[in-house]
Design an enzyme around this catalytic site. Sequence first.
Site, mmCIF file in Angstrom:
data_model
loop_
_atom_site.group_PDB
_atom_site.id
_atom_site.type_symbol
_atom_site.label_atom_id
_atom_site.label_comp_id
_atom_site.label_asym_id
_atom_site.label_seq_id
_atom_site.Cartn_x
_atom_site.Cartn_y
_atom_site.Cartn_z
ATOM 1 N N ARG A 52 0.823 -1.216 0.000
ATOM 2 C CA ARG A 52 0.000 0.000 0.000
ATOM 3 C C ARG A 52 0.856 1.266 0.000
ATOM 4 O O ARG A 52 0.427 2.299 -0.521
ATOM 5 C CB ARG A 52 -0.948 0.002 1.201
ATOM 6 C CG ARG A 52 -2.141 -0.921 0.984
ATOM 7 C CD ARG A 52 -3.087 -0.864 2.164
ATOM 8 N NE ARG A 52 -4.303 -1.631 1.909
ATOM 9 C CZ ARG A 52 -5.237 -1.846 2.812
ATOM 10 N NH1 ARG A 52 -5.089 -1.379 4.050
ATOM 11 N NH2 ARG A 52 -6.317 -2.532 2.504
ATOM 12 N N LYS A 214 -16.096 -17.060 5.303
ATOM 13 C CA LYS A 214 -17.481 -16.771 5.674
ATOM 14 C C LYS A 214 -18.348 -16.407 4.490
ATOM 15 O O LYS A 214 -18.102 -15.410 3.814
ATOM 16 C CB LYS A 214 -17.511 -15.643 6.709
ATOM 17 C CG LYS A 214 -16.991 -16.085 8.066
ATOM 18 C CD LYS A 214 -17.009 -14.953 9.055
ATOM 19 C CE LYS A 214 -18.410 -14.688 9.583
ATOM 20 N NZ LYS A 214 -18.397 -13.536 10.515
ATOM 21 N N GLY A 368 -7.903 -8.599 0.931
ATOM 22 C CA GLY A 368 -6.774 -8.875 1.792
ATOM 23 C C GLY A 368 -6.050 -10.186 1.553
ATOM 24 O O GLY A 368 -4.946 -10.216 1.005
ATOM 25 N N GLY A 391 -12.360 -4.581 1.828
ATOM 26 C CA GLY A 391 -13.775 -4.231 1.971
ATOM 27 C C GLY A 391 -14.291 -3.379 0.826
ATOM 28 O O GLY A 391 -15.431 -3.554 0.379
#
Length: 423
Positions: A52, A214, A368, A391
């Site tokens: 980043r 998930k 991620g 996200g």
Amino acid sequence: MVDGFGLMSVMAAPEERFPYINEVDINGKKLLIRADLNVPYDDNQNITDDTRIRGILPTVNYALDEGASVILCSHMGRPKGEAVPRLSLEPVARRMSRLLKKDVLMAPDCIGPEVKKMVDQMKPGDILLLENLRFHPGEEMNDDDFAKELAELADIYVNDAFAVAHRAHASVVGVTKFAPVCVAGFLMKNELMYFHRAMENPARPLVAIIGGAKISSKISAIENLLGIADKIIIGGAMANTFLKAIYYDIGSKSLVEDELVERARSIMRKARRNGVKFYIPVDCVVADRFDPKAETKITTVQEVPEDWMITDIGPATSSLFAEALANAKTIIWNGPMGAFEIDAFSRGTSLMVNTIANTYSLTIVGGGDTDVAVHKAGESSRFTYISTGGGAFLKLLEGGTLPAIGALEEHARRKREEQESAT
Ligand code: 3PG
Ligand code: MG
């Protein structure tokens, strides 16, 4: 035009969208550049991945070349409105300084008289990194006073923080109410452009690969993709919920989200109605416990032992997925195929990296863990684009709006209206 999505904003003519940094005069100006420098630290505050930081360099270098002074700001971790020393951005300033071969001054805070004084003393070519924005509660609350103080540090606000664009925080949303000039940077531009190329009018077949633990965090993205992708491939523990939905016994220890079984079933039904080819695992790696030293074996999904858990996709599944990907023209990937942080459960994910790297297609990876897997396999240069967003990337996959992009568009619209009423 306001779409809150940013896609139109990349492709449209300048007079219809928000401007980028190269479309305004920045010479001699002070720029407040919002970056996402939220990089991982180890226990001793060593940076374990500086992707980043590198991602922001094109914008910073451009600003310096054009004779601007650069005030950088970012959040780090989740300090919840308090100054937490181990979440200082100081290590980032040092790394950035090394990458740029130039001094990067570290401010003790992100607002306040001391910071103001440092900013006042800046000359063109100087770089100052402000301390963690989330040390102030005003950041996450999108507080106007906090946003105004930030905006007042500079002549021009530059948003180059795609990875935090899904948060309606002061430094990405509120600040645009007070900054006289608002633009986006080159990282933001790339992120939106590649996403646009993959999802709007893509070269087909478009294959979406969704993995991770998930299903609840990605089910909206899968539902959105049912209207866009030609094929959807499901891996990771979330596949267990789909297996259960078609009545397989997945073992008592496997992760599963029972409350989503019915929704998983209706996704598969809808895929069939829409003509979307839907792939789930046919075999798997199972372990007797979640541990690097666990006993493991490979079974078909029909034969998962009762008290074992599924930890990765199996070799037949890797081959099946590779076949499904062979004719892809566009691939978008989010989420690993198994619990790849443990070596014994990482093979499905690393094979997926190799498979995608070997296709002749536009390949985009986001989120991620997935980018970590690509870097770990040493294949990053063979992917078309690796997003810095987790996200935020997911939000785009869901077809959702990014508050930060909406704010830039809103600012641009206001400016146009002001100009029109002045003439
Ligand atoms: C991220 O790492 O996902 C971004 O920096 C956003 O951070 P957050 O999830 O703490 O808002
Ligand atoms: Mg996050």
